[in-house]
Design an enzyme around this catalytic site. Structure first.
Site, PDB file in Angstrom:
ATOM      1  N   LYS A  80      17.016  23.638 139.720  1.00 10.36           N
ATOM      2  CA  LYS A  80      18.086  22.632 139.555  1.00 10.36           C
ATOM      3  C   LYS A  80      19.435  23.699 139.286  1.00 10.36           C
ATOM      4  O   LYS A  80      19.476  24.714 138.604  1.00 10.36           O
ATOM      5  CB  LYS A  80      17.806  22.014 138.307  1.00 10.36           C
ATOM      6  CG  LYS A  80      18.962  20.948 137.810  1.00 10.36           C
ATOM      7  CD  LYS A  80      18.583  20.272 136.522  1.00 10.36           C
ATOM      8  CE  LYS A  80      19.706  19.337 135.924  1.00 10.36           C
ATOM      9  NZ  LYS A  80      19.112  18.450 135.010  1.00 10.36           N
ATOM     10  N   SER A 149      19.655  13.832 135.508  1.00 10.88           N
ATOM     11  CA  SER A 149      20.582  14.602 136.250  1.00 10.88           C
ATOM     12  C   SER A 149      20.004  15.532 137.114  1.00 10.88           C
ATOM     13  O   SER A 149      20.482  16.016 138.059  1.00 10.88           O
ATOM     14  CB  SER A 149      21.328  15.470 135.122  1.00 10.88           C
ATOM     15  OG  SER A 149      20.610  16.294 134.441  1.00 10.88           O
ATOM     16  N   SER A 173      16.524  13.029 131.990  1.00  7.66           N
ATOM     17  CA  SER A 173      16.699  13.692 133.158  1.00  7.66           C
ATOM     18  C   SER A 173      15.675  14.415 133.937  1.00  7.66           C
ATOM     19  O   SER A 173      16.053  14.707 135.158  1.00  7.66           O
ATOM     20  CB  SER A 173      18.034  14.747 133.044  1.00  7.66           C
ATOM     21  OG  SER A 173      19.012  14.406 132.544  1.00  7.66           O
TER      22      SER A 173
END
Length: 436
Positions: A80, A149, A173
């Site tokens: 990420k 996210s 997330s």
């Protein structure tokens, strides 16, 4: 006979790891299959901010020629874009950092590399892991959000571009993108995985987690970062006592999500699980608003430089959140901490009677459109309390998009939570086979 690329990308990370450890599969072959999947699917999914096929293949060749480095040896990994990486820029989903190139890896990334993982590239995140989405689309239907996210990481695993990917959770997330994309996502207990080198949003909430295709996969990945090898030794007979928690937010769940949840309860009962209905106390259920204030107040402090020196490059949604955070007083912060401590104690007493709580993972299928990433409602409380939580796929809704159930364990019970979750996963798989 060597496996075809279409078969290689279907392997779970755990199955691929066993083949790699025995030298029955090369890192180059597995990476090549992943790169072919990226070539075919990335134009429609847009999961990656950046990846480097040539560098990754050079690393794979090196791994094939040397000793087995560790439990992640030869496994391609998506990271990420909230983590620092020494060989890729780290933009944190913001135009402020488009040219930002760290000279080191985040601790979690470094530990994965040391265990033999191949960092293929950086996956898309929302702006500073908040609510303004990036370009990533749901692999099951590109007209729908993949969640946030950790959008790119979940989508990359679901689209079979990589077997594993790193994510973080501050509200929902990891759990929500895993549910929307139909994969397994695991958020460990708060503080077990180092956050050094991860862009901070909320000091008391941010938690590193991961994505895979089964419970064994996420246990494999997170065990390396937590330095907890016992997470990889999951027994087959860990039959759990499950607290069925429809929660105070049950009415916000879609009819399809409610139906999938009830069907899961029936399958668990048929498999022999002990089930008991659980009603949260008012003190626990009130924590959704506390979470929202804690997250906003801590983000106001964590993003001080960005809001003071680059306000024009922040989204309106983020600026509104930071303005709310500025209004949270010191006295309210102390009150929040007292509420959390009290609720954690109350909930801990309940875990004497059950091993896991089972709740919906999200309000339903992934939302239509890419302007929003979905509602984090069903994970806020568990994130605030720092409890380990895991999404398991639980079928599909009327739009053909995945649904999920969330399993939550007591704080610092990650070894047992993973073992119990694996039992649930296998029981659901057996029930599905009987239906077929």
């Amino acid at each position: 006979m060597p496996l075809a690329n279409s078969d290689l990308i279907q392997l779970t990370a755990s199955a691929a790891a066993r083949l790699l450890q025995r030298r029955e599969l090369t890192a180059q072959a597995l990476l090549g299959a992943c790169l072919e999947a990226i070539h075919d699917r990335e134009p429609h999914v847009l999961a990656w901010r950046q990846y480097d096929a040539e560098r990754a293949m050079a690393h794979a060749r090196q791994l094939d020629q040397g000793p087995v480095l560790g439990p992640l040896h030869g496994l391609p990994l998506g990271v990420k874009d909230l983590f620092d990486t020494r060989d890729f820029p780290s933009a944190f989903g913001s135009p402020i950092y488009q040219q930002h190139q760290p000279d080191h890896d985040a601790a979690a990334v470094a530990m994965c590399r040391a265990a033999g993982a191949i960092v293929l590239g950086k996956t898309v995140t929302t702006e500073f892991a908040t609510f303004t989405p990036g370009p990533t689309r749901n692999p099951h239907n590109p007209a729908h959000t993949p969640g946030g996210s950790s959008s790119g990481s979940a989508a990359a695993v679901a689209a079979h571009m990589v077997p594993l990917a790193l994510g973080t959770q501050t509200a929902a997330s990891v759990i929500r993108p895993a549910a929307y994309c139909g994969i397994v996502g695991f958020k460990p207990s708060f503080g077990l995985i180092p956050r050094a080198g991860v862009k901070s949003l909320s000091e008391s909430l941010d938690t590193v987690g991961g994505f895979g295709r089964c419970v064994e996969d996420v246990a494999l990945l997170t065990s390396v970062m937590a330095n907890a090898p016992q997470w990889r030794a999951l027994p087959d007979d860990a039959r759990p006592r499950i607290g069925v928690c429809r929660s105070p937010w049950w009415d916000t769940a879609s009819p399809a999500a409610q139906l999938a949840f009830e069907a899961t309860i029936s399958r668990m009962a048929a498999a022999g699980a002990y089930l008991v209905d659980v009603t949260l106390t008012d003190a626990v259920s009130a924590l959704t608003e506390v979470h929202d204030e804690v997250m906003a107040a801590e983000a106001f402090k964590a993003l001080a430089d960005e809001r003071l020196n680059h306000p024009q490059l922040l989204s309106e949604r983020l600026k509104e959140m930071l303005e709310r955070g500025a209004r949270v007083t010191y006295e309210q912060t102390l009150q929040h901490r007292a509420q959390v401590a009290s609720a954690r104690h109350q909930l801990g007493r309940g875990f004497v009677d059950y091993d896991l709580l089972m709740t919906p993972s999200a309000c339903g299928e992934a939302d239509l459109g890419l302007q929003r990433t979905g509602d984090p409602l069903f994970s806020r409380v568990w994130s605030l309390l720092g409890l380990p939580s895991l999404n398991l796929p639980a079928g599909f809704g009327p739009q053909g998009l995945p649904l999920g159930i969330q399993l939550v364990g007591p704080v610092m019970s990650d070894t047992a939570t993973l073992a119990f979750a694996r039992w649930v996963e296998q029981a659901l798989a057996r029930a599905e086979q009987r239906r077929e």
